[in-house]
Structures are given as structure tokens and as C-alpha cells.
Scaffold this motif. Structure first.
Motif, short mmCIF file in Angstrom:
data_model
loop_
_atom_site.label_atom_id
_atom_site.label_comp_id
_atom_site.label_asym_id
_atom_site.label_seq_id
_atom_site.Cartn_x
_atom_site.Cartn_y
_atom_site.Cartn_z
N ASP A 312 8.75 32.86 38.89
CA ASP A 312 9.38 33.10 37.58
C ASP A 312 10.88 33.34 37.75
O ASP A 312 11.36 33.66 38.84
CB ASP A 312 8.74 34.29 36.88
CG ASP A 312 8.98 35.58 37.65
OD1 ASP A 312 8.99 35.53 38.91
OD2 ASP A 312 9.18 36.62 37.02
N ILE A 313 11.57 33.17 36.64
CA ILE A 313 13.03 33.31 36.66
C ILE A 313 13.43 34.76 36.94
O ILE A 313 14.45 35.02 37.56
CB ILE A 313 13.60 32.83 35.30
CG1 ILE A 313 13.22 31.36 35.10
CG2 ILE A 313 15.10 33.00 35.25
CD1 ILE A 313 13.56 30.80 33.74
N ALA A 314 12.58 35.71 36.52
CA ALA A 314 12.92 37.12 36.68
C ALA A 314 12.56 37.66 38.07
O ALA A 314 12.75 38.84 38.34
CB ALA A 314 12.23 37.95 35.60
N CYS A 315 12.03 36.81 38.94
CA CYS A 315 11.70 37.20 40.33
C CYS A 315 10.71 38.35 40.39
O CYS A 315 10.81 39.25 41.23
CB CYS A 315 12.98 37.57 41.12
SG CYS A 315 14.21 36.28 41.09
N MET A 316 9.72 38.34 39.49
CA MET A 316 8.71 39.40 39.49
C MET A 316 7.47 39.02 40.30
O MET A 316 6.69 39.88 40.69
CB MET A 316 8.28 39.71 38.06
CG MET A 316 9.36 40.41 37.25
SD MET A 316 8.76 40.81 35.59
CE MET A 316 7.55 42.09 35.97
N THR A 317 7.24 37.73 40.51
CA THR A 317 6.02 37.30 41.22
C THR A 317 6.22 37.43 42.72
O THR A 317 7.35 37.58 43.19
CB THR A 317 5.71 35.83 40.91
OG1 THR A 317 6.69 35.01 41.57
CG2 THR A 317 5.71 35.54 39.42
N PRO A 318 5.13 37.35 43.48
CA PRO A 318 5.29 37.21 44.93
C PRO A 318 6.04 35.92 45.24
O PRO A 318 6.20 35.05 44.38
CB PRO A 318 3.83 37.12 45.42
CG PRO A 318 3.01 37.75 44.36
CD PRO A 318 3.72 37.45 43.07
N LEU A 319 6.52 35.82 46.48
CA LEU A 319 7.14 34.57 46.91
C LEU A 319 6.04 33.59 47.28
O LEU A 319 5.11 33.92 48.03
CB LEU A 319 8.04 34.82 48.13
CG LEU A 319 9.37 35.50 47.80
CD1 LEU A 319 9.96 36.10 49.06
CD2 LEU A 319 10.32 34.48 47.17
#
Lengths: 455, 455
Positions: A312-319
Motif C-alpha cells: 500500500d501507498i501508506a507502507c502499512m503492510t508487510p514487505l
């Protein structure tokens, strides 16, 4: 006379999903947490129920489909396999074109194939409420439908501009009892923060995801979880019912394996659903061309590197290890909203790396042109996403004609376009255009990958 | 396990239409011309091609369906017969509820069953262009679809207010290559006259009919005809493929004749299509309750007398013997636009007189409530017209429960509601209401019948 509609009886519906993760020669790289170490199932527990997390990380080849889920799927499954004889005649091709008709589900696409099991497993786990986000509304209406039939409350954060521009999708969700709210909303910290800075923002899928996850993990009752409509392993798993049915149906009319398998790919779930059972045959030595099709305006597989990136754009998910254009890449406004995603499902990405798939990209205008040929021959109006698969089918059918070969082409008719007629109207009025890939923006977006872990 | 979806193979598609006109004990009264004498086929020749006029006046019981028409119908026919087990369980009824799913045609309703043969017979007769009118757009999109597949030009006069409010239906017609213009238009004398007097008029079906007929009969090339989507004998004839298929399908799962047959009725074509083959059994002694369902806001069959009246507000059609509220009756704006017609097909009207049918009327709110029960059990979103049939089905299923009888109920699922979600949204927002029949306006409208010929 040729059979144009090939049905399965209810008893022939698949009783197990197929898990491609079990069959790769080299295993795909694991998702990584903020510390750069592989994510453990426990870390996902606030977001998803443990029974779905187990599917997400499972290495079992076959996973049983609970009978209660099959009972719900019976409303529209087994889905027909159809032969596009009218298109074949129009193209004067020796190719035989079969398509799996996933437009027959009440919400109109393949999405309920995973929405129903996701809702059911959540319910089994004692969850009462699901949250999710939706862009154009295809996924939101599928999960609303599933929650209604399973008996869960459903809250959908819908990107505000779609909420305003696509009132009919919103109405669909309401008919199935879901709460649909425009995102950014005042219900979450994430939403309030955005509204403070940009009160007039049209919203984005990135913001909506943040809101839906926050709404799930912050519910103190512990009875709320989040649901995602593509990309993840368990989502792709649920979709394999498509390809497993198609296999039985082709066999029932005396066909062996197809020569070419085609599906459009945004996050990858409808493509994987049809193709993975055939990828299995390819791993075992069968010769087949398997093509995921994407828009040239968002060429994740054909132009994006395979590397770790955020979902996601907000960098909330794992890589996750996937083909990606970089999480900050914002595709141009093509009408196939479901194909405007910067990444690609890890299992699809890995299958490309393993040489099992041959991705291809098409421009929007060629896809609409193909959709009109389809409407004028087969009769139905396809979703703009599906038109990408059809563009590729037509190209392959023409090639078969040039080569004089009676190839068998199978593709996924992932959804109808009855809720997407605005795009057709604009195309017919000459108001649509192709978007050359913005190279500068792509390079800019790819820069953000440099500081992330490497494969 | 019960069979929930009952398919026919392509070879089992009916090869003949059933003509109820051949089986009445007393023949229905003929249409009358302006001189009060029965209309001769020649008088209709400027409007319809002679091969369709022959069907209109035919007394043959069975009429062959040309193989070329069947080849086109194969795109979605034979249509599935489905059993509504989820609704049955919800209602805890011993009744078995079967429905013919006519929503699977590309335009989404039963309308193409007659649009295709009409286009085909026109083409056979050397006609190049068809004109028609459409209100909400259901018929307009069906005839656009048919003309595209058959290879005719198609011009649809769409009531201006719908043209503006329902852009998606308009877009559908354009996808299939039809010209769709708002009525009143400047293309006809009728349109220009109206625009001169009322430049801001929202238009009406009456005006649109006048324009479409004028555009057909004034084309000097002689290659243009007009097409109508309901009411007429040949239209009902083409729709009997629905009931003929249903009969075979019921038989294939071991059912005898149904106890109750139900369909909504505006002009009468979808109801007749399902029921007439069963009316034939009733004439031959079978016991069956056959119910055409109409809105209480437009109670043609339950409140209108059976007498000669014009089919249109502008009094351009022949006089036809039918149940009517008077040609000047304007129904309140219920959302089931297809049921807002002042008259009823002569064959349906005559069958009522012969004691073969038992019409019933329902209010809009009960119908939407029934539609939501349907969406929450069977899963699909029905057309507002179809919801009238479902309201009656639910009532009969409850009655069967009270009586403890395992009745077999068959109804026509005439169309989906994906293009009609506005009505659902208004219902859910509490913005819809029931309309008591305006007695004064009805009496006023019925007065206009006094000067017309009597039965």
C-alpha cells in the motif's frame, strides 16, 4: 452442433482448492516485517482470523472446501464454461476459444469466490464484523454480498471520488446490508488526519486501506477483522475453483489441456484463479502459454522489477516480494480501475520468475475496441478489466489463423460491464485516450525501493 | 441434494412457439380500424413487415422457429430454470419454488426473446432500419442488441426524462450500435409539434411511440419498419419459448405441472411467455392457479374494464379489446416503469375473461420488501417489475405453509435490477411510498372509453 455452454452438475463442483505454493521448484521469498525478518502468523492476527492466516502460509497442495461454503457458492457455481463461437466465426480463426463466465455471480464478477470463504472463515473464528476498502466498488459489493449470506456486519470504506461518481455500486452494497462510507472519513485517526490537511481530497485506495485496517485492529471487542480482495495467497487460493471447474468442463467436451490460457491481472486473483491449476500441469511438463494481461498504463509485470515493496501507498503492510512499479506509483486514470495497482500478487510474480508465465500489456483503446467486437459478436458487455483479456485473445486467435493452427484458447471472463458503461460511452464519444507510461514518474517511484530489503 | 439450477441442452431448445389464440373456446374480438371495422393485414403493412403481421393474426397452434433465430438465441438460451431453495428455507415453506431465469440475456431481461425474431423477420422481409420507442430503456436496449446481431440499423426514441436520468441504458444501446435520441425530437412532425408548444417537456411514452411510428411510415425508401416490445400477439408468441423450456425443465426433475404459475404483467409479454403453455394445459382440464401480477398504482386487470381502447395516448393504434384504465390514464411514478401501462395484451385480457387467469395487485413498498428478502436469500438483485412477481410468490409460499401443502410454484424472474438501483436506494432511504389509486382521475380516464365501440 458445437456446445456453446458447458455446465457442470452441482456434484461436480470442486471440493478442494489448489495451492500453487506447494509446487514451486524454488519457494517464493517470505513477507518481511518492519524489522526485516519474516512475518510470523501471530503478527497478522489482529488483522486476519487465524484460520485464514493458516491458509495464507500453507504449503499443502490441496485444501478442503467446507461443505457450508459450497452450499453458498451453489447460488451461481459451478459457473458455465462457454465457447465463443460467434467471435471465432467473426475472426475466421481455426482457434477454439473457451471462456469461463465469472460474470454470473450476483455481484457480477469473480470476487465473491473469495469474499464468501473469507466471510465464512471469519464467522467460524467468532468474528462479527468485517471491514474492507473498495475503489470502484467491485470488491466492496462482493464482500457486502458475502457478509449478508454468511451473517456478518460489513463496513466498506469507499474512495470518496468513487463514492460520489458511482452511486450504483454504493446502492448495491446497501441492498446487501453493508455500511458504505466515503473515505477519508471521520471514523478513523487516519481519515481525520487526512481531512485536517486536505478537506477536499478525492481520497485514494491507500487512504481507504489504512482506514479499514485501523477500524479492524482498534475495535476493542476483538470481533472485527479486515478483508482484502486480491494479492494475498489465500485470496488466490479461493479463486482456483475457477480453473479447477474449467479443467473438468474442457475434459467433458473432449478437450485436452488448452494451448493458451489468458486472464487480466490487476492484483492477480482472477488470473491466478483460472490459470494456477494449469500452471501445475506446466510444472509437470505440459506445454502451454499462460498469459497474465495488464494495462500499458500500469505495466507492473512487464516493466516493474521483482523485489520487496509495500502493498500500500501508506507502507502499512508487510514487505512482499513482487513485481512492482513502486508503492508511490499512481497510474493514469484508465477505466479498468481493477487493474490500476502498483504491485502484483507474490505467487503470480514468483511464477513469472520461474518462467511459467508470459505477461503482456495492452493499451486502453485497443481493449475497448476488443470489447465492442465482443459485444457485437458474443453479445455481452464486458468489464473494462476483462476487455484486456479479450484484446489478448483476439490477437492470439488472429495469430492462430495466420499460422493455420487449431489452437485451444481459454480465458477468464472475469466480470460484466453493466456498472461500467460510462467508460464505454466516453470511448464511443472519442473522449478516451491511451497514456504513454510516464517514464520520469516511474523512475521516481522506483527510487523508493532502493532503501528496502533486496531479494 | 436438490438441483438448484436446471439446464437444458442446446438440442432441447423449443423449435416452435405456442400460439394461445388457437386454443380459446371463444375467439378474442379483432382489432378495429378508425372506421370501426376489423383491421385488415394490409392496413398494418406500412408499420410492420408482412411476415410478422401473419404471425399477429395467425390461428395456428404451433409456429416454427427458424433455425437462424435459434442460432442467435443460443447466446443465452435455453435459460436456466432454478429452484429458490434459499428463499424456501428462509420462509420455512413446504412449497417448492422454481423460477425461470430470464435475467441472463445480455440486455438483462426477457425482452430479447422477441427483439431477436422481430429484427430477423424484418431483415428477411428486406427491411434495413427499425424504429422503436423506449421508456426506461429495457426494450430499447433489447432491440439495439437484436439489430446489432441480425444486422439492421436501429433508431430508438427515448422519453427525454429517461434519456437524461438513465444515461447508462442509453450507453448500452450505443454499445450495440443503435442511435438513441431524446423524444420529443426535431426529427418528426409529431416531435416538432410538441416542442413548439412545450419546449421543456420531459416527454412521454405516447409521444415517443408517435415519433417512432412516423419515422417508420414516412421513410420513402420503404425499408424502415416499427417494432413494439409487448402487448401484440406476435410479441407474446415469441415469448412462449420461456414457458416451453420451463415445462421441459420441470419434467426433467420429475415435477408434473406446477400448482401455481406467477409473472408480473405490464403489457403482458413476460407473463404470457411463461404462462401460456400452461394455460394450454388448463384449457385441457388441468387444475392450476395462474396469476398475472400488477401494481396497485396501475391496476389494469383488477380495476379496468375489458373493452375497446387505443394502445397509445395519442390514439394512433387500432382499437384493441383489452383490460384498460383508459388511454389517458397516467400512472403515478412507481419505479417499476415496465408495469406503468394503461392497457393489457388482448390475449391476456381474453384469457382473464375466459376464467383462465386470476390477476392480483400489489403495492410498491411490499414489492421492494420482497426484493430485499430475495437479495438476502437467493443473492441476486431483481428488477422492480420482477419484484411484483416475487411479492406474490412469497405470499403464496406462506399460504402453502399455513395449509401445510407441498405446492409447486413457478414464476418468471423476468430481469435483473442492476440498471435500476436508484429505486432500491430510495426505498432503503425511506423515500418511497405507496400510491392509493386516484379514483377521480381513473373515472375521468374511463369516460374517454364511452364513445368507443363496445364489445
Amino acid at each position: 452442433m458445437d456446445l456453446k455452454k458447458i455446465y457442470l452438475s452441482e456434484n461436480d463442483i470442486p471440493r478442494q482448492w489448489y495451492n500453487l505454493a506447494a509446487d514451486f521448484k524454488n519457494p517464493p521469498p517470505p513477507p518481511l516485517g518492519p524489522d526485516g525478518k519474516p512475518v510470523s502468523p501471530d503478527m497478522l492476527a489482529p488483522v486476519f482470523p487465524m484460520n485464514l492466516i493458516e491458509q495464507e502460509v500453507s504449503q499443502k497442495r490441496w485444501i478442503d472446501i467446507p461443505e457450508e461454503i459450497i452450499e453458498i457458492l451453489y447460488r451461481w457455481r459451478p459457473a458455465p464454461l462457454r465457447r465463443a463461437v460467434y467471435l471465432e466465426n467473426f475472426l475466421k480463426t481455426p482457434a477454439k476459444i473457451y471462456y469461463k463466465d465469472e460474470s454470473t455471480s450476483p455481484p457480477g464478477s469473480h470476487k465473491p469466490n473469495t469474499a464468501v470463504p473469507q466471510a465464512w472463515y471469519n464467522k467460524q473464528f467468532g468474528i462479527k464484523n468485517l471491514t474492507t476498502e473498495t475503489g470502484a466498488g467491485q470488491w466492496g459489493s462482493a464482500i457486502a454480498f458475502a457478509c449478508k449470506l454468511v451473517g456478518l456486519n460489513c463496513k466498506v470504506f469507499m474512495v470518496r471520488i468513487s463514492f460520489d461518481q458511482k452511486p450504483m455500486r454504493k446502492a448495491m452494497m446497501k441492498v446487501w446490508g453493508a455500511e458504505c462510507i466515503p473515505s477519508p472519513s471521520k471514523e478513523t485517526n487516519a481519515g481525520r488526519e487526512v481531512l485536517k490537511k486536505m478537506p477536499d481530497t478525492p481520497g485514494s485506495l491507500g487512504i481507504a486501506i489504512s482506514e479499514a485496517i485501523e477500524a479492524a485492529v482498534t475495535d476493542k471487542s476483538g470481533q472485527t477483522r479486515y478483508s482484502l480482495g486480491s494479492v494475498l495467497n489465500h485470496v488466490l487460493l479461493h479463486q482456483t475453483i475457477i480453473g479447477l471447474e474449467a479443467k473438468k468442463q474442457l475434459k467433458s467436451v473432449g478437450e485436452k489441456l488448452p494451448d493458451i490460457v489468458i486472464g487480466c491481472a490487476g492484483g492477480g486473483s482472477n488470473f491466478a484463479g483460472l490459470s494456477f491449476p494449469f500452471v501445475n500441469d506446466k510444472i509437470n511438463g505440459a506445454k502451454m502459454t499462460i498469459i497474465p494481461v495488464e494495462p500499458k498504463a500500469c505495466p507492473t509485470m512487464t516493466r516493474g522489477p521483482l523485489t520487496y515493496d509495500f502493498g500500500d501507498i501508506a507502507c502499512m503492510t508487510p514487505l512482499i516480494a513482487m513485481h512492482t512499479l513502486g508503492h508511490s506509483f499512481v497510474p493514469k486514470p484508465i477505466h479498468a480501475g481493477g487493474l490500476r495497482y502498483h504491485g502484483m500478487a507474490p505467487l503470480v510474480s514468483h511464477a513469472i520468475k520461474e518462467g511459467l508465465l508470459e505477461p503482456r500489456a495492452y493499451d486502453q483503446l485497443q481493449c475497448y475496441e476488443s470489447a465492442l467486437i465482443w459485444a457485437g459478436t458474443e453479445g455481452a458487455i464486458c468489464a473494462p478489466e476483462t476487455s484486456h483479456a479479450i484484446a489478448c485473445v483476439i490477437e492470439e486467435a488472429k495469430k492462430a489463423k495466420e499460422e493455420g493452427k487449431e489452437k485451444v484458447i481459454l480465458f477468464n471472463y472475469s466480470g460484466h460491464g453493466l456498472m461500467d458503461l460510462t467508460g464505454y460511452e466516453k470511448y464511443l464519444a472519442g473522449e478516451l485516450k491511451d497514456y504513454p507510461l510516464p517514464e520520469k514518474e516511474l523512475q521516481e517511484s522506483l527510487k523508493s525501493l532502493k532503501d528496502l530489503p533486496k531479494l
